[in-house]
Design a protein around this motif. Sequence first.
Motif, PDB file in Angstrom:
ATOM      1  N   HIS A 176       0.798  -1.215   0.000  1.00  0.00           N
ATOM      2  CA  HIS A 176       0.000   0.000   0.000  1.00  0.00           C
ATOM      3  C   HIS A 176       0.832   1.267   0.000  1.00  0.00           C
TER       4      HIS A 176
ATOM      5  N   ARG B 110       0.709  10.240  -7.623  1.00  0.00           N
ATOM      6  CA  ARG B 110      -0.393  10.751  -8.433  1.00  0.00           C
ATOM      7  C   ARG B 110      -0.215  12.226  -8.773  1.00  0.00           C
TER       8      ARG B 110
ATOM      9  N   MET C  42      -1.304   6.102 -14.775  1.00  0.00           N
ATOM     10  CA  MET C  42      -2.319   6.328 -13.760  1.00  0.00           C
ATOM     11  C   MET C  42      -3.019   5.019 -13.397  1.00  0.00           C
ATOM     12  N   PHE C  43      -3.350   4.220 -14.409  1.00  0.00           N
ATOM     13  CA  PHE C  43      -4.033   2.962 -14.135  1.00  0.00           C
ATOM     14  C   PHE C  43      -3.093   1.969 -13.462  1.00  0.00           C
TER      15      PHE C  43
ATOM     16  N   LEU D  91      -0.825   2.749 -11.363  1.00  0.00           N
ATOM     17  CA  LEU D  91      -0.801   3.207  -9.984  1.00  0.00           C
ATOM     18  C   LEU D  91      -2.038   2.715  -9.240  1.00  0.00           C
ATOM     19  N   ARG D  92      -3.185   2.829  -9.890  1.00  0.00           N
ATOM     20  CA  ARG D  92      -4.437   2.477  -9.238  1.00  0.00           C
ATOM     21  C   ARG D  92      -4.587   0.958  -9.101  1.00  0.00           C
ATOM     22  N   TYR D  93      -4.177   0.199 -10.118  1.00  0.00           N
ATOM     23  CA  TYR D  93      -4.517  -1.226 -10.131  1.00  0.00           C
ATOM     24  C   TYR D  93      -3.384  -2.144  -9.708  1.00  0.00           C
TER      25      TYR D  93
ATOM     26  N   ASP E 135      -2.092  -2.649  -6.792  1.00  0.00           N
ATOM     27  CA  ASP E 135      -2.474  -3.408  -5.609  1.00  0.00           C
ATOM     28  C   ASP E 135      -3.509  -4.471  -5.925  1.00  0.00           C
ATOM     29  N   VAL E 136      -4.458  -4.106  -6.807  1.00  0.00           N
ATOM     30  CA  VAL E 136      -5.515  -5.057  -7.167  1.00  0.00           C
ATOM     31  C   VAL E 136      -4.898  -6.275  -7.842  1.00  0.00           C
TER      32      VAL E 136
ATOM     33  N   ARG F 187     -10.606  -7.317 -16.596  1.00  0.00           N
ATOM     34  CA  ARG F 187     -10.883  -6.202 -15.705  1.00  0.00           C
ATOM     35  C   ARG F 187     -10.771  -4.892 -16.486  1.00  0.00           C
TER      36      ARG F 187
ATOM     37  N   VAL G 141     -13.507  -2.027 -16.604  1.00  0.00           N
ATOM     38  CA  VAL G 141     -13.222  -0.648 -16.209  1.00  0.00           C
ATOM     39  C   VAL G 141     -13.579   0.297 -17.366  1.00  0.00           C
TER      40      VAL G 141
END
Lengths: 257, 250
Positions: free
Chosen positions: A5, A133, A153-154, A156-158, A160-161, A203, A207
């Motif tokens: 995280h 970000r 950007m994606f 960074l966001r994904y 962790d997923v 995914r 999205v």
Amino acid sequence: MGAGHHHQIYRRDDTFVHRLPPHCKLLAVVAFAVVVVATPRELFAVFGVYALLLAVVAAAARVPPGFVLRRMVIEVPFVVFAVALPFIGLGERVSVAGMSLSVAGLWAAWNILAKATLGVVASMLLAATTEPRMILLGAQRLRLPSLLVQIAMFMLRYLDVILGEMRRMRVARESRGFAARDVRHIPVIARSAGALFIRSYERGERVHLAMLSRGYTGSMPVIQDVRASARQWATVALLPAVALAVLGAAVLGTGAL
Amino acid sequence: MVSGETPSLEVSRLAYAYPDGTQALYGVDLSIARGERVALLGPNGAGKTTLVMHLNGILTAGHGTVTVAGLPVRGDTMKEIRRRVGLVFQDPDDQLFMPTVREDVAFGPVNMGVRGEELERRIKDALDRVGMLEALDRPPHHLSYGQRRRVAVATVLAMEPEILVLDEPSSNLDPAARRELAEVLRSLDVTVLMVTHDLPYALELCPRSLILSDGVIAADGPTGELLADAELLAAHRLELPYGFAITERG
Ligand SMILES: Nc1ncnc2c1ncn2[C@@H]1O[C@H](COP(=O)(O)OP(=O)(O)OP(=O)(O)O)[C@@H](O)[C@H]1O
Ligand SMILES: [Mg+2]
């Protein structure tokens, strides 16, 4: 669950370096790197001044030297390459501690090491004082290719997923008695990687649908506009400007000799 | 509808086959009046998600029409349709794709051209309505699943939709998160169409239910009545949870 995280390179703090607008810092680092790369490798003292400049920035941003040094590992490939050069280089050779080294190779190694180190440290300071970000917002503000900014950007966001999905797949494998121990297990890992790719791809499709549903038409809207005052621009310009001035003085100085 | 008002949603003779030839919808007719909360029930594979995808034009009807507050779903009306129909996807990780909650909630309104103070008002208002105002500057992946689901609802509320469409809103929620979401949904004053397998949830939240089965609407009526009809439920592979019984009121 909490793993991954923290974006470990960013140091939460509130110095004036942290508060500078991201696009200004981004541009300053790029300009500084250009000056560094343009510097003739013979000007040892000038490189020393550059290092000093970065040290001043680090001090102002309260980033301890150890923090930067420990994260220098990304420079390792350059170092390996640079160390090899004096041995494989051609032409005139010197003898150091009984080893015969290529003079041209030594110069090339020094050139790469010095410039790469300065560039990496400057980027590191940017990353340590700017949230990931915000760097992206800065890139968006500087009108960098929007597709690249969106991809970053994606990621960074994904990240962790996807890491979470990877971990669940590993747990599923291992709870059915599989543990990767030697090369014979590579096909299993490869199939998992394939499955992970499909999952991530699907995914991505979902999205995309979610984005379309909220009116996406191909460009990311600028939501949080980052603005810079003239004073902030003047502050960040200091780093490349001083570097350039030192370089200019040195070049003129040696030219006059 | 008896009243002269145009319904929020009107679907008429909607049929659709996927490119691979699977016929998913065979002629769906339904009408939802403004302000109604309706549950869409049906077994796996009944075509519920397929129907939902038609409501904002992600899939285009093979046959039949979809009309949102009087506006037909067509290529040239798509922008306005997507503003009017707020779709909340099943997995909040698909819905929340921006780095922070604020940016995510802003995404829809900004695409519609909302800026400045009005944008700020909408973001705050939408998050406030789902009780997530304090998460404004947090990254979505740091939130719990239930919180992410509520933020996902906020992302479409910020577009001030005519109708809110939710695909399986209670799935994967723990009982407390499930209840909190119910409170949020009940407090909203928009038209709601909610796809769900959670029959008690439908009963709790939606006065009216539709049963979609094999690509057609098989039943339409007050949720309590439909769920009390054991034969009807059995015919469409719907089951109440163990120990749950509906006593007809009235
Ligand atoms: N992309 C696709 N391509 C081909 N057929 C599909 C596709 N998506 C769904 N189907 C088929 O269409 C039918 C309806 O599927 P749909 O996903 O709408 O059902 P659902 O009611 O949402 O089910 P669930 O309750 O499991 O979510 C099913 O027979 C399904 O196999
Ligand atoms: Mg479905």
